[in-house]
Write an enzyme that holds these catalytic residues in place. Sequence first.
Site, PDB file in Angstrom:
ATOM      1  N   ARG A 185      -4.779   6.763  -7.908  1.00  0.00           N
ATOM      2  CA  ARG A 185      -4.687   8.094  -7.768  1.00  0.00           C
ATOM      3  C   ARG A 185      -4.482   8.624  -9.083  1.00  0.00           C
ATOM      4  O   ARG A 185      -4.858   9.731  -9.454  1.00  0.00           O
ATOM      5  CB  ARG A 185      -3.191   8.199  -6.798  1.00  0.00           C
ATOM      6  CG  ARG A 185      -3.513   8.176  -5.580  1.00  0.00           C
ATOM      7  CD  ARG A 185      -2.347   7.640  -4.672  1.00  0.00           C
ATOM      8  NE  ARG A 185      -1.454   8.743  -4.572  1.00  0.00           N
ATOM      9  CZ  ARG A 185      -0.426   8.814  -3.911  1.00  0.00           C
ATOM     10  NH1 ARG A 185       0.117   7.861  -3.519  1.00  0.00           N
ATOM     11  NH2 ARG A 185       0.288  10.000  -3.901  1.00  0.00           N
TER      12      ARG A 185
ATOM     13  N   LEU B  96       0.782  -1.290   0.001  1.00  0.00           N
ATOM     14  CA  LEU B  96       0.072   0.151  -0.124  1.00  0.00           C
ATOM     15  C   LEU B  96       0.880   1.058   0.123  1.00  0.00           C
ATOM     16  O   LEU B  96       1.824   1.106   0.527  1.00  0.00           O
ATOM     17  CB  LEU B  96      -0.945   0.154   1.239  1.00  0.00           C
ATOM     18  CG  LEU B  96      -1.955  -0.791   1.408  1.00  0.00           C
ATOM     19  CD1 LEU B  96      -2.731  -0.783   2.778  1.00  0.00           C
ATOM     20  CD2 LEU B  96      -2.995  -0.856   0.254  1.00  0.00           C
ATOM     21  N   ASP B  97       0.347   2.287  -0.497  1.00  0.00           N
ATOM     22  CA  ASP B  97       1.306   3.252  -0.509  1.00  0.00           C
ATOM     23  C   ASP B  97       1.321   4.215   0.686  1.00  0.00           C
ATOM     24  O   ASP B  97       0.664   3.678   1.475  1.00  0.00           O
ATOM     25  CB  ASP B  97       0.461   4.538  -1.407  1.00  0.00           C
ATOM     26  CG  ASP B  97       0.263   4.349  -2.907  1.00  0.00           C
ATOM     27  OD1 ASP B  97       1.261   3.577  -3.274  1.00  0.00           O
ATOM     28  OD2 ASP B  97      -0.482   4.776  -3.623  1.00  0.00           O
ATOM     29  N   ARG B  98       2.674   4.844   1.284  1.00  0.00           N
ATOM     30  CA  ARG B  98       2.650   5.302   2.242  1.00  0.00           C
ATOM     31  C   ARG B  98       1.520   6.188   3.028  1.00  0.00           C
ATOM     32  O   ARG B  98       1.001   6.259   4.032  1.00  0.00           O
ATOM     33  CB  ARG B  98       4.022   6.188   2.364  1.00  0.00           C
ATOM     34  CG  ARG B  98       4.235   6.910   4.031  1.00  0.00           C
ATOM     35  CD  ARG B  98       5.389   7.586   3.997  1.00  0.00           C
ATOM     36  NE  ARG B  98       5.509   8.702   3.237  1.00  0.00           N
ATOM     37  CZ  ARG B  98       4.873   9.934   3.497  1.00  0.00           C
ATOM     38  NH1 ARG B  98       4.616  10.114   4.763  1.00  0.00           N
ATOM     39  NH2 ARG B  98       4.715  10.893   2.561  1.00  0.00           N
TER      40      ARG B  98
ATOM     41  N   THR C  16      -1.616   5.966   2.076  1.00  0.00           N
ATOM     42  CA  THR C  16      -2.792   4.998   2.009  1.00  0.00           C
ATOM     43  C   THR C  16      -3.119   4.147   3.467  1.00  0.00           C
ATOM     44  O   THR C  16      -2.199   3.517   3.525  1.00  0.00           O
ATOM     45  CB  THR C  16      -3.031   4.268   0.816  1.00  0.00           C
ATOM     46  OG1 THR C  16      -2.956   5.014  -0.247  1.00  0.00           O
ATOM     47  CG2 THR C  16      -4.094   3.469   0.972  1.00  0.00           C
TER      48      THR C  16
END
Length: 314
Positions: free
Chosen positions: A236, A127-129, A131
């Site tokens: 995104r 997961l993105d930081r 998110t």
Amino acid sequence: NEGGQRLDNLLFKKCKGVPKSHVYTVVRSGQVRVNGRRADAAYRLQIGDVLRIPPMRVASANGEQAAIAGAELKVHLPVLYEDEALLIVDKPAGIAVHGGSGESFGVIEALRRQRPQARFLELAHRLDRETSGILLLGKKRSALLALHQMFRESGQAGAVGAADKRYQVLVCGRWSEPLRHVRLPLLRYLLSSGERRVRVADDGRAAHTVFRLLARWERFSLLEAELRTGRTHQIRVHLAHLGFPVAGDEKYGDYTANHALAREGLKRMFLHAWQMRFPHPVDGRRMVVQAPLPEALTRFVERLATPESLANGR
């Protein structure tokens, strides 16, 4: 003797005491050379490759590393589900899933430090930081390999063992369609600073996101995003390309809007992995896991006016 090993993993082994963030920095900046050329951190070394490693400063044992360890222990990771093969946590926003690329530590380092008795613990996906939400980890190698196969199949139409991943996302703008399939190829590239970015491009990799409208206000829309593929920054970039940037997204969003949102109380990106359906990696039973919307996001939505009625496509 290192044939087939990733470049970054070899550097971590050879440069013990050097922060991972610095190792990634020297790779991105081209100071590490393989056969006289730049190389990606994921490059797998081949027998006969000539590797150049630049001089690097080693961190003091009781300085930076001690500070990192202290930060790891303070990370709160609610457990959503756990058994002998699988661990599922609710990742908070603002922490990376692993150290490196400018991050001193991440979820995996924190969990390993908090669970020193764990013999095996590896990330099944990322997961993105920025998110928050559902994150799966394997506690056995067999389970991890099964999870990796599951995520690979998620981009294949009709795959029986695929994962169904759903996110809640607040976008700037008035989304009008109740249901929309977005199929736009995505290409990863590097800025001059070495930062990785993604954009829509004809020569990119196929990417498919399904958006469903949940609620709408004068300035915002709340969507559910279903990932049919798992490309980097997929939700995104798809939304930004369509003119509906994710609220609070500092990388692809609207800077002016984000500055105003921070004053209104939204100080993070509004993207949360809230539900996942998938077959258990060992016995195949159908798993359904949910992570409630974080309090900070819930409070922001509650402060907005009553959403419009969406009946009859309004």
